[in-house]
Design a protein around this motif. Structure first.
Motif, PDB file in Angstrom:
ATOM      1  N   ASP A   1      -4.007   0.215  -4.830  1.00 39.81           N
ATOM      2  CA  ASP A   1      -3.464   0.218  -3.549  1.00 39.81           C
ATOM      3  C   ASP A   1      -2.758   1.595  -3.102  1.00 39.81           C
ATOM      4  O   ASP A   1      -1.902   1.494  -2.184  1.00 39.81           O
ATOM      5  CB  ASP A   1      -2.547  -1.012  -3.271  1.00 39.81           C
ATOM      6  CG  ASP A   1      -3.342  -2.357  -3.462  1.00 39.81           C
ATOM      7  OD1 ASP A   1      -4.483  -2.424  -3.147  1.00 39.81           O
ATOM      8  OD2 ASP A   1      -2.700  -3.146  -4.290  1.00 39.81           O
TER       9      ASP A   1
ATOM     10  N   ILE B   1      -6.543  -0.092   5.169  1.00 40.30           N
ATOM     11  CA  ILE B   1      -5.565  -0.818   4.832  1.00 40.30           C
ATOM     12  C   ILE B   1      -5.252  -2.045   5.742  1.00 40.30           C
ATOM     13  O   ILE B   1      -5.241  -3.324   5.311  1.00 40.30           O
ATOM     14  CB  ILE B   1      -3.936  -0.169   4.811  1.00 40.30           C
ATOM     15  CG1 ILE B   1      -4.037   1.128   3.733  1.00 40.30           C
ATOM     16  CG2 ILE B   1      -3.009  -0.882   4.699  1.00 40.30           C
ATOM     17  CD1 ILE B   1      -3.071   1.861   3.686  1.00 40.30           C
TER      18      ILE B   1
ATOM     19  N   ALA C   1       0.957  -0.933  -0.129  1.00 40.02           N
ATOM     20  CA  ALA C   1       0.016  -0.004   0.027  1.00 40.02           C
ATOM     21  C   ALA C   1       0.923   1.080   0.058  1.00 40.02           C
ATOM     22  O   ALA C   1       1.903   1.370   0.653  1.00 40.02           O
ATOM     23  CB  ALA C   1      -0.690  -0.233   1.127  1.00 40.02           C
TER      24      ALA C   1
ATOM     25  N   ILE D   1      -3.166  -6.739   1.390  1.00 37.54           N
ATOM     26  CA  ILE D   1      -1.891  -5.602   1.780  1.00 37.54           C
ATOM     27  C   ILE D   1      -0.997  -6.236   2.555  1.00 37.54           C
ATOM     28  O   ILE D   1      -1.379  -6.748   3.712  1.00 37.54           O
ATOM     29  CB  ILE D   1      -2.344  -4.285   2.144  1.00 37.54           C
ATOM     30  CG1 ILE D   1      -3.366  -3.593   1.222  1.00 37.54           C
ATOM     31  CG2 ILE D   1      -1.282  -3.593   2.396  1.00 37.54           C
ATOM     32  CD1 ILE D   1      -2.708  -3.311  -0.295  1.00 37.54           C
TER      33      ILE D   1
ATOM     34  N   ASP E   1      -7.593  -4.876   4.578  1.00 36.93           N
ATOM     35  CA  ASP E   1      -7.446  -5.638   3.358  1.00 36.93           C
ATOM     36  C   ASP E   1      -6.361  -6.653   3.583  1.00 36.93           C
ATOM     37  O   ASP E   1      -5.397  -6.499   3.895  1.00 36.93           O
ATOM     38  CB  ASP E   1      -6.945  -4.547   2.572  1.00 36.93           C
ATOM     39  CG  ASP E   1      -6.890  -5.150   0.938  1.00 36.93           C
ATOM     40  OD1 ASP E   1      -6.687  -6.412   0.841  1.00 36.93           O
ATOM     41  OD2 ASP E   1      -6.743  -4.252  -0.012  1.00 36.93           O
TER      42      ASP E   1
END
Length: 677
Positions: A114, A144, A77, A150, A147
């Protein structure tokens, strides 16, 4: 210091050098690399010997290099200032080829979906134009963290090189909200202007951080289980060592870890032999690395690209790599022309002559077919080569271009040699250096096989094959020091120079460099080097000027401008007195000198040297019955003319008919041209 162990984890073999300070003896050996888990190759090799105590272990690793080059890193990210998330994708306004309409811009190591923006803004003069929106930052961090794809976070804010507080605060927030995702910030990696280069470097660090951390932690655990090793260090791209923790914290500094050992060893050989200018040729199984030692000093750079347009700007030894190794595969292109590399047979299955199922013809197969490598004495007899398999592999390409097996084999070797000569020209003639002023130092398992061919084609008059060339990079690792390179952009001109600010930046960098070494356990024998990156106003590239003072005053400032004029004239053959000069960056290097092995001289010769026999060998001029010498039996002062073959455990040195050989007092092979009338 009881015993120090240097390990070079290569693409085909893992090399080992052990030095015992009590006996002052070196031991060398190698084992096959294990790309899936490099720690297997290291432990397998260490198991071949029994040590009472290894006080120091230093190793170079290809984990970071391979993860970047093969694009097998983590999902990153990217967090940046509002309005700047497209910087990694816009890159620079240049093309690899101006007229190639099929060229496609290289992709960055992050996907646009991202990328995240934070509302904040710093000015280039250390001013806060817009405060950091911490509430928004926490919202982004939580997004983030939710997710699962990531795995790491890269933070690069606009102008953070002059005011890092926003980045530092963001790092704290993201570490709190994303405890299982490592965070990289640009200020800790590259506090230097040019947003694309800084963001690309930061993204690359985050990209490899999880995989490098996992590999180093696994290696540490396995070493702890295997026995008592007091200290384990990793070699960085700048040729210095760092601790395992330091490597895990900033893994981007391992991006060119492996090849550095050869350059460090070359610098040592330069001092030992009194040869000031060396150009190195490190030819292994998968690639060839070249570099220079000029006036007994190694060359450094921060201009390195993973691919065209995807830079990594960290301090590193200036090493150029190309796909021309012993395992490089020969093939026929669409136009019916013979080509060599960059594809490689690797460690598995390896060249066809290894007998591991490989079918593709390689440079090693060609050298076996030409009689240059003894199939029954490969790796000191530990491995027997299959000559018939090598011939069949070469025949596959020979038939396609309608030549004999021997002609195809000599063609493969010549193309590989030409590729290496091209790499040498990049580090010599393209920089204004005359090859005739240099000595070629060849090592790696395959380097000595090609040394006199390359000397002949590149017009390099002398050469050296060091002791244990197959493990020379590992030898270099036991000679290295701990090293930290720091740099910070501090833009100002000779017409508006802020001495107080420049002195503060210089002082801060010295303090940070010393602290970095101290936290890694290096506190003694410190040496500090300072330099400035400068250019004439309006130029696009900087020159480095070394300085020896601690702060800027009226006299040192005048000296700096004069030094720059002198350096510019040396580099470009002109200067512009009175022209405005820009100071771009201030650089500091801190080195902690570590103990070095004391190498023993070898026995002196008492009579003429005799060969062990002869073998029919194919050179580009034809077949010649060639004397064979065993390197273990050669003594200081021995000399003879080519053609000759010098065999040893992990390599073979081929001497063309135009050259002669002399053995120096440490056992190094010195090669020179035979004088002709």
């Amino acid at each position: 210091m009881t015993r120090i162990l240097g390990i070079d984890v290569g693409g085909t073999f893992t090399d080992f050098v052990s030095y015992d300070s009590k006996t002052q003896k070196l031991e060398v050996w190698k084992t096959s690399s294990t790309p899936d888990d490099p720690s297997d190759g290291i432990l397998n090799g260490m198991a071949q010997k029994s040590f009472e105590q290894v006080e120091y272990m230093r190793f170079g690793t290809t984990v970071a290099t391979n993860a970047i080059l093969e694009r097998k890193g983590s999902t990153v990210a990217f967090v940046t200032t509002q309005g700047f998330k497209d910087v990694p994708f816009i890159q620079r306004g240049k093309r690899k080829s101006h007229y190639d309409i099929t060229w496609i811009k290289s992709k960055p190591l992050v996907k646009r979906r991202d990328c995240y923006e934070i509302d904040e803004r710093i000015t280039p003069r250390e001013g806060v134009y817009k405060p950091l929106n911490e509430s928004q930052a926490r919202t982004v961090a939580k997004s983030i963290n939710s997710d699962p794809n990531i795995e790491a976070i890269a933070i690069c804010l606009l102008c953070s090189y002059v005011f890092p507080e926003h980045e530092r605060r963001l790092k704290t927030i993201f570490e709190e909200e994303c405890p299982n995702k490592p965070v990289s910030i640009s200020y800790e990696l590259l506090p230097k202007w040019k947003e694309h280069e800084r963001s690309s470097t930061t993204i690359a660090d985050a990209y490899i951080k999880p995989i490098v951390s996992q590999n180093l932690l696994r290696l540490q655990d396995r070493l702890n289980e295997a026995g008592d090793i007091k200290k384990v260090a990793v070699i960085k791209s700048n040729g210095g060592e760092t601790t395992l923790e330091g490597a895990r914290q900033y893994p981007i500094h391992l991006s060119l870890s492996g090849p550095t050992g050869g350059v460090i060893g070359a610098k040592y050989i330069a001092g030992l032999s009194g040869v000031g200018n060396l150009v190195t040729l490190d030819m292994g199984g998968t690639s060839t690395d070249v570099s220079t030692i000029v006036s007994a000093r190694e060359s450094f750079t921060t201009s390195y690209e993973i691919e065209f347009g995807v830079p990594i700007q960290i301090p590193m030894l200036d090493i150029r790599t190309m796909g021309a190794g012993g395992g490089s595969i020969a093939w026929i292109d669409k136009g019916g022309m013979l080509r060599v590399g960059p594809q490689s047979a690797g460690a598995q299955p390896g060249p066809a002559c290894y007998g591991r199922g490989g079918k593709d013809p390689t440079v090693t197969d060609a050298n076996v077919v030409l009689g240059r490598i003894n199939p029954s004495n490969f790796l000191g007899g530990e491995m027997s080569l299959d000559v018939d398999a090598a011939k069949q592999a070469i025949k596959n390409v020979a038939d396609q271009i309608e030549v004999s097996i021997d002609e195809a084999a000599i063609g493969i070797v010549q193309i590989a040699n030409n590729n290496m000569v091209g790499a040498l020209r990049m580090v010599l003639t393209e920089r204004g250096l005359d090859p005739r002023d240099f000595t070629l130092l060849a090592f790696g398992g395959a380097g000595p096989v090609h040394i006199t061919d390359v000397m002949h084609s590149a017009s390099i008059p002398s050469g050296i094959v060091p002791n244990f060339p197959g493990q020379f990079s590992a030898f270099g690792f036991i000679m290295t020091d701990a090293r930290v390179d720091l740099e910070r952009t501090a833009p100002m001109t000779s017409k508006a120079f802020n001495a107080e600010h420049a002195s503060r930046v210089l002082s801060d960098l010295v303090t940070e460099a010393k602290q970095s070494l101290s936290t890694q356990g290096y506190q003694a024998n410190l040496e500090i080097y300072r330099s400035l990156e400068m250019r004439y106003f309006g130029q696009n590239h900087e020159l480095e000027v070394a300085v020896e003072f601690d702060s800027f005053d009226e006299q040192t400032i005048l000296d700096v401008w004069q030094q720059f004029h002198s350096v510019h004239k040396t580099r470009y053959n002109f200067d512009i007195p009175g022209e405005t000069i820009e100071l771009i960056s201030i650089k500091v290097t801190a080195v902690s000198l570590t103990p070095k092995p004391n190498l023993l001289e070898i026995e002196r010769s008492s009579g003429p040297v005799t060969s062990e026999g002869t073998r029919l060998v194919r050179y580009d001029s034809g077949h010649i019955e060639t004397p064979i010498y065993s390197r273990e039996l050669l003594k200081a002062g021995d000399s003879f003319n080519g053609p000759a073959i010098i065999e040893e455990g992990a390599s073979v040195t081929i001497i063309r008919p135009e050259y002669n050989v002399k053995i120096d007092r440490y056992g190094n092979i010195l090669i020179g041209e035979i004088a002709t009338k």
